[in-house]
Design an enzyme around this catalytic site. Structure first.
Site, short mmCIF file in Angstrom:
data_model
loop_
_atom_site.label_atom_id
_atom_site.label_comp_id
_atom_site.label_asym_id
_atom_site.label_seq_id
_atom_site.Cartn_x
_atom_site.Cartn_y
_atom_site.Cartn_z
N SER A 140 68.04 95.70 91.01
CA SER A 140 68.86 95.37 90.01
C SER A 140 70.17 94.56 90.74
CB SER A 140 69.60 96.80 89.73
OG SER A 140 70.61 96.72 88.74
N HIS A 167 66.20 95.17 84.64
CA HIS A 167 66.21 96.40 83.56
C HIS A 167 66.00 95.57 82.05
CE1 HIS A 167 67.95 98.56 86.86
NE2 HIS A 167 69.38 97.97 86.77
#
Length: 233
Positions: A123, A158
């Site tokens: 991330s 994501h």
């Protein structure tokens, strides 16, 4: 050879019962018991996050450690350049970039990368290596953030895990607010040698990586190797 492994999601913090991505990272080291350092800056050095790192990696064939910028070591550069793998956690990418630059980690990590230490992350720890990343660091709204620029273009983590990510990334590329780049589903890692994508791998059978271009929101699916294929059956 310079290496970066960028994960859209997954790993010890998101898939406690699925070690495939973290095992893949460890297996890229040239030694049998690599030294792996976790940098949890983006989470504000959250104690629970650090504990999860040790809970997984202390049971692997490696030597785990972590670097805190809130309780820093005496010689950060010497410590990091003695690692085989540097693993950056998720959280607030904007805060990560500010703190890293204040402490000189941007220069130290570039030196580590050039010396062949594997850089990895999830991330925030994935997009930080690119020129730009799609981030929620500013609150509810997704924004473009200038990052380290070790890798060309932009990155969106994501991609399938957060509903607003895909349309926001396409819109910002189409409106020239971001450069074209790579989108990563949760459970997907993009492995770069130098500045070229070598392979995309996944811990989930249906997860993929994508090249996203400006031309009418086009995206090109990148062949993604499911790491659990040899465990099926």
């Amino acid at each position: 050879m310079k290496q970066i492994i960028a994960m859209g999601g997954g790993g010890f913090s998101m898939e406690q019962d699925n070690p495939l991505l973290d095992e893949y990272i460890l297996n890229q080291a040239k030694c049998t018991k690599p030294k792996i350092c976790f940098i949890p800056t983006a989470s504000g050095d959250a104690e629970g996050y650090i504990a999860k790192f040790y809970a997984f990696f202390e049971n692997q064939l490696c030597i785990p450690s972590h670097l805190s910028l809130f309780k820093p070591r005496e010689n950060i550069e010497k410590f990091l350049l003695n690692q085989d793998i540097i693993y950056v956690g998720g959280g607030n990418t904007k805060n990560l970039m500010v703190l890293w630059k204040e402490w000189g980690l941007d220069h130290i990590l570039k030196k580590a990368w050039k010396e062949g230490i594997i850089l990895a992350g999830i991330s925030a720890g994935a997009i930080c290596w690119f020129e730009e990343g799609l981030t929620d660091s500013y609150g509810d709204k997704l924004e473009s953030l200038k990052c380290l620029g070790f890798l060309k273009g932009s990155c969106c983590p994501h991609f399938d895990g957060e509903e607003e990510r895909k349309p926001a990334y396409h819109q910002m590329i189409d409106n020239a607010q971001m450069q074209p780049g790579i989108a990563l589903d949760d459970g997907v890692a993009a492995h770069f040698f130098d500045q070229s994508l070598k392979v995309a791998v996944s811990s989930r059978k249906e997860a993929s990586a994508y090249k996203v271009n400006k031309n009418e929101s086009t995206e090109e699916k990148i062949e993604t190797i499911y790491l659990g294929a040899d465990r099926l059956g």
